[in-house]
Each structure stands twice: as structure tokens, then as C-alpha cells.
Design an enzyme around this catalytic site. Sequence first.
Site, PDB file in Angstrom:
ATOM      1  N   LYS A  22       0.727  -1.223  -0.047  1.00  8.56           N
ATOM      2  CA  LYS A  22       0.082  -0.121  -0.053  1.00  8.56           C
ATOM      3  C   LYS A  22       0.777   1.259  -0.162  1.00  8.56           C
ATOM      4  O   LYS A  22       0.629   2.291  -0.765  1.00  8.56           O
ATOM      5  CB  LYS A  22      -1.027   0.014   1.086  1.00  8.56           C
ATOM      6  CG  LYS A  22      -1.876   1.127   1.207  1.00  8.56           C
ATOM      7  CD  LYS A  22      -3.016   0.870   2.225  1.00  8.56           C
ATOM      8  CE  LYS A  22      -2.786   0.900   3.724  1.00  8.56           C
ATOM      9  NZ  LYS A  22      -2.560   2.223   4.071  1.00  8.56           N
ATOM     10  N   GLY A  94      -4.709   8.094   5.386  1.00 11.98           N
ATOM     11  CA  GLY A  94      -3.727   8.974   6.196  1.00 11.98           C
ATOM     12  C   GLY A  94      -2.570   9.419   5.369  1.00 11.98           C
ATOM     13  O   GLY A  94      -2.131  10.413   4.994  1.00 11.98           O
ATOM     14  N   GLN A 169       4.871   9.254   7.237  1.00 13.49           N
ATOM     15  CA  GLN A 169       3.868  10.137   6.396  1.00 13.49           C
ATOM     16  C   GLN A 169       4.359  11.429   6.671  1.00 13.49           C
ATOM     17  O   GLN A 169       4.630  12.513   6.080  1.00 13.49           O
ATOM     18  CB  GLN A 169       2.735   9.932   7.235  1.00 13.49           C
ATOM     19  CG  GLN A 169       1.977   8.621   6.671  1.00 13.49           C
ATOM     20  CD  GLN A 169       0.452   8.386   6.848  1.00 13.49           C
ATOM     21  OE1 GLN A 169       0.198   9.186   7.823  1.00 13.49           O
ATOM     22  NE2 GLN A 169       0.114   7.257   6.723  1.00 13.49           N
ATOM     23  N   ASP A 314       1.647  -1.326  11.851  1.00 12.61           N
ATOM     24  CA  ASP A 314       0.388  -1.663  11.242  1.00 12.61           C
ATOM     25  C   ASP A 314       0.172  -3.373  11.589  1.00 12.61           C
ATOM     26  O   ASP A 314      -0.960  -3.785  11.288  1.00 12.61           O
ATOM     27  CB  ASP A 314       0.191  -1.759   9.762  1.00 12.61           C
ATOM     28  CG  ASP A 314       0.590  -0.071   9.357  1.00 12.61           C
ATOM     29  OD1 ASP A 314       0.101   0.869  10.463  1.00 12.61           O
ATOM     30  OD2 ASP A 314       0.727   0.372   8.283  1.00 12.61           O
ATOM     31  N   LYS A 341      -4.513   5.847  14.721  1.00 12.60           N
ATOM     32  CA  LYS A 341      -4.598   5.226  13.389  1.00 12.60           C
ATOM     33  C   LYS A 341      -6.023   5.356  12.900  1.00 12.60           C
ATOM     34  O   LYS A 341      -6.871   6.017  13.353  1.00 12.60           O
ATOM     35  CB  LYS A 341      -4.163   3.919  13.520  1.00 12.60           C
ATOM     36  CG  LYS A 341      -2.755   3.758  13.651  1.00 12.60           C
ATOM     37  CD  LYS A 341      -1.631   4.135  12.574  1.00 12.60           C
ATOM     38  CE  LYS A 341      -0.262   4.308  12.824  1.00 12.60           C
ATOM     39  NZ  LYS A 341       0.489   4.786  12.024  1.00 12.60           N
ATOM     40  N   ARG A 345      -6.439   1.836  17.908  1.00  9.05           N
ATOM     41  CA  ARG A 345      -6.579   0.338  17.524  1.00  9.05           C
ATOM     42  C   ARG A 345      -6.084  -0.380  19.163  1.00  9.05           C
ATOM     43  O   ARG A 345      -6.195  -1.641  19.095  1.00  9.05           O
ATOM     44  CB  ARG A 345      -5.364   0.022  16.576  1.00  9.05           C
ATOM     45  CG  ARG A 345      -5.954   0.371  15.282  1.00  9.05           C
ATOM     46  CD  ARG A 345      -4.632   0.119  14.294  1.00  9.05           C
ATOM     47  NE  ARG A 345      -5.266   0.189  12.804  1.00  9.05           N
ATOM     48  CZ  ARG A 345      -4.475   0.427  12.053  1.00  9.05           C
ATOM     49  NH1 ARG A 345      -3.289   0.351  12.035  1.00  9.05           N
ATOM     50  NH2 ARG A 345      -4.935   0.456  10.597  1.00  9.05           N
ATOM     51  N   ARG A 387      -7.555  -2.991   9.360  1.00  7.31           N
ATOM     52  CA  ARG A 387      -6.529  -3.954   9.935  1.00  7.31           C
ATOM     53  C   ARG A 387      -7.149  -4.337  11.395  1.00  7.31           C
ATOM     54  O   ARG A 387      -6.740  -5.796  11.346  1.00  7.31           O
ATOM     55  CB  ARG A 387      -5.328  -3.166  10.406  1.00  7.31           C
ATOM     56  CG  ARG A 387      -4.612  -2.500   9.254  1.00  7.31           C
ATOM     57  CD  ARG A 387      -3.107  -2.507   9.228  1.00  7.31           C
ATOM     58  NE  ARG A 387      -2.553  -1.953   8.002  1.00  7.31           N
ATOM     59  CZ  ARG A 387      -2.535  -2.403   6.919  1.00  7.31           C
ATOM     60  NH1 ARG A 387      -2.710  -3.846   6.576  1.00  7.31           N
ATOM     61  NH2 ARG A 387      -1.872  -1.577   5.818  1.00  7.31           N
TER      62      ARG A 387
HETATM   63  C1  S3P Z   1       2.643   4.756   6.179  1.00  8.70           C
HETATM   64  C2  S3P Z   1       3.178   5.173   7.480  1.00  8.70           C
HETATM   65  C3  S3P Z   1       2.600   4.735   8.709  1.00  8.70           C
HETATM   66  C4  S3P Z   1       1.670   3.549   8.544  1.00  8.70           C
HETATM   67  C5  S3P Z   1       0.708   3.831   7.613  1.00  8.70           C
HETATM   68  C6  S3P Z   1       1.402   3.808   6.226  1.00  8.70           C
HETATM   69  C7  S3P Z   1       3.296   5.339   4.625  1.00  8.70           C
HETATM   70  O1  S3P Z   1       2.289   5.812   9.380  1.00  8.70           O
HETATM   71  O2  S3P Z   1       1.133   3.081   9.628  1.00  8.70           O
HETATM   72  O3  S3P Z   1      -0.118   2.599   7.319  1.00  8.70           O
HETATM   73  O4  S3P Z   1       2.709   4.680   3.814  1.00  8.70           O
HETATM   74  O5  S3P Z   1       3.875   6.238   4.979  1.00  8.70           O
HETATM   75  P1  S3P Z   1       2.881   6.698  10.219  1.00  8.70           P
HETATM   76  O6  S3P Z   1       3.590   7.505   9.081  1.00  8.70           O
HETATM   77  O7  S3P Z   1       1.535   7.750  10.521  1.00  8.70           O
HETATM   78  O8  S3P Z   1       3.336   6.241  11.272  1.00  8.70           O
END
Ligand code: S3P
Length: 430
Positions: A22, A94, A169, A314, A341, A345, A387
Site C-alpha cells: 500500500k 492518511g 508520513q 500496522d 490510526k 487500535r 486492520r
Molecule cells: C505509512 C506510514 C505509517 C503507517 C501507514 C502507512 C506510509 O503511518 O502506519 O499505514 O505509507 O507512509 P505513520 O507515518 O503515521 O506512522
Amino acid sequence: MDRIEIRKNRSLHGEITVPGDKSISHRAVMFGSLASGRTKITGFLPGADCLSTISCFRKMGIEIEQQGSTVTVHGKGLHGLTCPADTLDTGNSGTTMRLISGILSGQKFTSRLSGDESICRRPMKRIITPLTMMHADIRSEKENGCAPLIIRPGELKSIHYNSPVASAQVKSCVLLAGMYADGITRVTEPVLSRNHTEIMLRYLGASVTSEGTTVSIEPEPALAGRALNVPGDISSAAYFIAAALVTPNSEILIRNVGINPTRDGILEVLKNMGADIRLLNISRDGEPTADLLVKTSSLHGTVVGGEVIPRLIDEIPMIAVLACFAEGTTVIRDAAELRVKESDRIAVMTENLRRMGADIEAAPDGMIIRGGSPLHGADVDSYADHRAAMSLAVAGTVCEGQLRIEGGNCTNISYPGFYRDLYSLSDGSV
Ligand code: S3P
């Protein structure tokens, strides 16, 4: 709301290929849009989250063809996006919202970002703060630190951002804004988070350097479209790894799983718990991959905390389920991020697993699970968190009695076809 009934699986045998990663699928569409020329993506995840990313970039004038897991992006270069006619809808995602905010901060047009109820509750201050330090004009419409977000044109300044959270992120958002800044932008995080942004931007031609937990990017990279092959998502593979470990007499092979070292914490923790998982056909060309051979194992409790947390964030709902089947106590700590999240969770897994008979306690930053209490069927609720739904479904295939998951179809967010695949390896479901 949709409700899914879970049947018990007998032993699991055979091979499976899980859908594309993803995180990498999102980035392939975003960076392909900002590159010049054609980016052909294979192994793309056609889940709702990644489709939200495609729809946002189409609204900004990028031609994107998608047929299942094959996507062709006709990128227009770093300055080729056009002003969207209306709000960009990031759905439940997100990654879409936070990464696009970095890109939008460097555009010459105003945009508005929104999404579903869950995304509008999640913290956006973590990106508003560094983007504002870069002189971006970004604000939360309701002034509550959440979406909807309004982003207006700004002249971006480069910064060295010391992020208080280990979040890919946040890191990616700042690096993407850094492409439009007036100098080298740096991000230092407390613990290294997933590095797919760094790997892919470098592959497309950006100058990105990493040293310890600091990443730097030079502005105005000339990104060039290239073929991108997305490996299977280790976060999706985790459900099948878990199912095979706790279903009696099972042996399965999961093909072509991404094992990037910033994502492989789940393998380390499960091995500590006594799991029989072997990595075969390892490839280290670009994003590393392997086939995973998994056999039924007797698990024992462990402590999960510290540096490993971002590498398996995750997968923690799934680990909580496995801990119920392990001998002894499992302590999950340093994972307060779970509270923000797609759902809280910690609260969701504690409540649901308790309904199934688990001995589980919530802590502010994790969970304490005493294994060995047999799980039984119950009415549980995903709280629209993909999830949570998938982790509970796996529990449902091994517990006694029937499990009913309210809101079970949200698995489409990251894994369309999950329930079909969950039964595909069973040699005689009852
Ligand atoms: C992700 C980073 C993670 C992860 C999310 C996908 C990404 O989040 O939990 O499912 O693709 O950069 P965070 O950056 O908030 O930790």
C-alpha cells in the site's frame, strides 16, 4: 453496516500471493505524477486507499490509466499539476492526505483536502507544524488540527526538521515540500520509519541522502518516469503468516513479499515468539523481496517495544491476536501511535478480543495480553478499521464458535479479496 461471518479453517496448505504494498503503491502514483513522462506501475494495490490517491491526481490534471494492478501514470513534471475544480477527497487514507499536503504546499494554486469521518479525526498538526515552519500556508478549516485542510500558495523555505514522531508520513510530507523549497531540506526522526519515499525518489532521479535517522533532499529534482514494480505487502502477508502459525498442521508459501528492513519487524518479533518462518528466494534488487514459508508453531509471549515499533506498527493488531494463542504474557509498549490510526487500535483490539474471551488489558501506549485463555465466537466490531477487521477475522478462523464482524467489509481499504484469500488455503472449512 455490513456484517461478515467467519468460519473456522482446518489446516492451511498451498501458495498465495498477497496484493501490492500500500505505501509503495501510493508513492508510485504520486511520484509518477510529478515525474516527466510515463511511469508504468505493476503490482499496484487497487484498494480503496490507493484509488483515492489516483482520483486526487486525476483531479489535478494527471492522466492515469488503471486496470486492476497495472497503472500507467502520464506525469507532467514537478510543476505540471493543475488547480483541482473542487475538494480533493482522500477517503480513509492518511498517507494520501499527509503526503499530498507536502506536494500541495509547493503549488501555485489553492486546494482543499478532506476525507471520511475517520480521517477528519486524525491529527494533522504533525504536518501543519513543519509545513508552516517552511512558510507554507496551510490551515485546518475548523482550527482543530484536523482535516479539512486548506492549502494556499507559499514560497517554501528549506528547514532541518526534528520530528517528534517516527512517522514516514510526516517525513515524506516534509521531503516532498522540500522539492519545492529554496535549499536542502532535512528531516531527523527519533527512530527510522519506513523509507519507501527515499528509495523511490532516488530511483526516479532525485538527490536524496540518508545518514542514520536523517534524510536530506535537494530542491527541484528532475524526476523521470520509469517502470515501477510493487512487491507484495508484508502488512497484508501478516494475516496469512498469523493464520498459518496458529491453525494446526499448516504449511503455506507466501510469494513475493516486500521485506524492506524498515518494515520487517513482524518477522523478527514472530521469530522471537517461536514462529517457524523461512525466507526463500530473497531478492535485493530495489525494494527487497522474499517468499515466506510458514508452518504451524507453538508460540510464546514476548515484549514488543522500542526501536522495532515503527517497523511493525500496522501489524500490532495481528500481534495482539497471536499473543492470545501464545504461552505466557506478551507486553506491547511504546506504541501510543496506535491510538491515532484509522481507529484507536488499542481500544478496539482490547474491547473485541475481550469479547472473544481473551485476557487482555489496555495501557496508554500498548497492551498486555496473557495468552492461553481460549477464544470463542462473538459479535465484534471493526469500527471501520481494515486492520482490526482482518486481525479479528484471523482469530475467527481458529476460535471455537462463530465470529461476526460488524463493518467487516472495510478490508477493501487495503485488501480487496481478503476473505476469499483467507479461505483459499483451507482444505475443508466447516
Ligand atoms: C505509512 C506510514 C505509517 C503507517 C501507514 C502507512 C506510509 O503511518 O502506519 O499505514 O505509507 O507512509 P505513520 O507515518 O503515521 O506512522
